[in-house]
Design an enzyme around this catalytic site. Structure first.
Site, PDB file in Angstrom:
ATOM      1  N   LYS A   1     -96.278  22.529 -26.229  1.00 20.42           N
ATOM      2  CA  LYS A   1     -95.280  22.809 -25.061  1.00 20.42           C
ATOM      3  C   LYS A   1     -95.874  22.467 -23.540  1.00 20.42           C
ATOM      4  O   LYS A   1     -95.517  22.760 -22.646  1.00 20.42           O
ATOM      5  CB  LYS A   1     -95.022  24.405 -24.976  1.00 20.42           C
ATOM      6  CG  LYS A   1     -95.820  25.260 -25.634  1.00 20.42           C
ATOM      7  CD  LYS A   1     -95.105  26.735 -25.623  1.00 20.42           C
ATOM      8  CE  LYS A   1     -96.322  27.655 -25.438  1.00 20.42           C
ATOM      9  NZ  LYS A   1     -97.074  28.274 -26.148  1.00 20.42           N
TER      10      LYS A   1
ATOM     11  N   SER B   1    -106.049  16.917 -10.079  1.00 22.20           N
ATOM     12  CA  SER B   1    -105.007  15.908 -10.906  1.00 22.20           C
ATOM     13  C   SER B   1    -103.504  16.437 -10.572  1.00 22.20           C
ATOM     14  O   SER B   1    -102.632  15.914 -10.301  1.00 22.20           O
ATOM     15  CB  SER B   1    -105.089  16.406 -12.410  1.00 22.20           C
ATOM     16  OG  SER B   1    -106.219  15.579 -12.869  1.00 22.20           O
TER      17      SER B   1
HETATM   18  P1  ADP Z   1    -108.854  21.679 -16.396  1.00 25.50           P
HETATM   19  O1  ADP Z   1    -107.500  21.575 -15.582  1.00 25.50           O
HETATM   20  O2  ADP Z   1    -108.511  21.698 -17.889  1.00 25.50           O
HETATM   21  O3  ADP Z   1    -109.722  22.806 -15.418  1.00 25.50           O
HETATM   22  P2  ADP Z   1    -109.792  19.425 -14.979  1.00 25.50           P
HETATM   23  O4  ADP Z   1    -109.712  18.180 -15.643  1.00 25.50           O
HETATM   24  O5  ADP Z   1    -108.938  19.799 -13.767  1.00 25.50           O
HETATM   25  O6  ADP Z   1    -109.563  20.430 -16.340  1.00 25.50           O
HETATM   26  O7  ADP Z   1    -111.237  19.568 -14.674  1.00 25.50           O
HETATM   27  C1  ADP Z   1    -112.476  19.318 -15.522  1.00 25.50           C
HETATM   28  C2  ADP Z   1    -113.595  19.649 -14.704  1.00 25.50           C
HETATM   29  O8  ADP Z   1    -113.695  18.685 -13.638  1.00 25.50           O
HETATM   30  C3  ADP Z   1    -113.610  21.100 -13.978  1.00 25.50           C
HETATM   31  O9  ADP Z   1    -115.015  21.259 -14.080  1.00 25.50           O
HETATM   32  C4  ADP Z   1    -113.161  20.695 -12.844  1.00 25.50           C
HETATM   33  O10 ADP Z   1    -113.886  21.515 -11.893  1.00 25.50           O
HETATM   34  C5  ADP Z   1    -113.981  19.281 -12.504  1.00 25.50           C
HETATM   35  N1  ADP Z   1    -113.101  18.624 -11.219  1.00 25.50           N
HETATM   36  C6  ADP Z   1    -111.790  18.435 -11.355  1.00 25.50           C
HETATM   37  N2  ADP Z   1    -111.495  17.797 -10.233  1.00 25.50           N
HETATM   38  C7  ADP Z   1    -113.010  17.495  -9.497  1.00 25.50           C
HETATM   39  C8  ADP Z   1    -113.373  16.788  -8.413  1.00 25.50           C
HETATM   40  N3  ADP Z   1    -112.473  16.201  -7.637  1.00 25.50           N
HETATM   41  N4  ADP Z   1    -114.673  16.725  -7.963  1.00 25.50           N
HETATM   42  C9  ADP Z   1    -115.604  17.264  -8.845  1.00 25.50           C
HETATM   43  N5  ADP Z   1    -115.014  17.882 -10.094  1.00 25.50           N
HETATM   44  C10 ADP Z   1    -113.895  17.969 -10.583  1.00 25.50           C
END
Ligand code: ADP
Length: 166
Positions: free
Chosen positions: A42, A132
Site C-alpha cells: 500500500k 525526499s
Molecule cells: P526514512 O524515510 O525511512 O527515514 P530516509 O531515506 O528519509 O528514510 O532517510 C534515511 C536516513 O538518511 C535517515 O537517517 C535520515 O535522517 C537520513 N537523511 C535523510 N535526508 C538527509 C539529509 N539531507 N542529510 C543527511 N541525512 C539525511
C-alpha cells in the site's frame, strides 16, 4: 573485527543529502551496505524498489563509491544479523530528526540479536533541510531540482510527474 555498516532508508528518491552520507561513510568502514526498505503493497512511493536500486547504482558508479545495495523487508535487526552488520549509519539533520532517530536506534537495540553501534553523521550544511518528500513537492510544482538530486534522479522525477498527468 571487520566493520560492516548499514545505511538504511526509503530513498524515494535518493537525494544529495543521502549521497553525502553515503560518500562520507563509505570511507569510514570496511564495507557499506545501502539498505532499501522494501515498498509495502500500500506504499505511496513514487519509485519501485528496482528503480531505486538503478538510481543508486548509477550514482555509485559515477561517483566511484564502493558500496553494496540491498533491498530488505521485515525487521531491520534480522537483516543486520543476516548480513553480519555491526554498525548502523544514520544521518542527522535538524533537531527534529533527533527524537525519531533515538527511538529508531533504541528500539532496534532492544530487538537486536547481536551487538551493534549506531553512528550518526551530521548532515552537511547545504543539505540540512533536504528531504525526499520536499523534493517530490518541488518536482510536482516544476521547481529546479538540481540543487537537491543528481541529474539521473532529476530526469526520472520529471518523467514521473509527467506520467501522473496521463
Ligand atoms: P526514512 O524515510 O525511512 O527515514 P530516509 O531515506 O528519509 O528514510 O532517510 C534515511 C536516513 O538518511 C535517515 O537517517 C535520515 O535522517 C537520513 N537523511 C535523510 N535526508 C538527509 C539529509 N539531507 N542529510 C543527511 N541525512 C539525511
Amino acid at each position: 573485527m571487520k566493520k560492516v555498516a548499514l545505511y538504511p532508508g526509503s530513498f524515494d528518491p535518493i537525494t544529495k543529502g543521502h549521497v553525502d552520507i553515503i560518500k562520507r561513510s563509505s570511507n569510514l568502514f570496511d564495507k557499506l551496505i545501502i539498505g532499501i526498505f522494501k515498498n509495502s503493497t500500500k506504499s505511496k512511493a513514487w519509485f519501485s524498489d528496482e528503480e531505486k536500486v538503478e538510481m543508486i547504482e548509477e550514482i555509485l558508479k559515477k561517483e566511484n563509491i564502493n558500496a553494496e545495495i540491498k533491498i530488505f523487508n521485515g525487521l531491520l535487526v534480522d537483516f543486520m544479523c543476516k548480513e553480519k552488520v555491526n554498525i548502523l549509519v544514520r544521518g542527522l539533520r535538524a533537531l527534529s530528526d533527533y527524537e525519531y532517530e533515538l527511538q529508531f536506534t533504541l528500539t532496534n537495540k532492544t530487538l537486536a540479536k547481536s551487538e551493534f553501534e549506531t553512528v550518526f553523521l551530521t548532515a552537511s550544511r547545504e543539505y540540512l533541510y533536504l528531504s525526499s518528500s520536499l523534493v517530490k513537492e518541488v518536482a510536482q510544482n516544476k521547481g529546479n531540482l538540481s540543487f537537491f538530486v543528481t541529474e539521473n534522479v532529476e530526469k526520472r522525477m520529471i518523467e514521473r510527474v509527467e506520467s501522473f498527468k496521463r
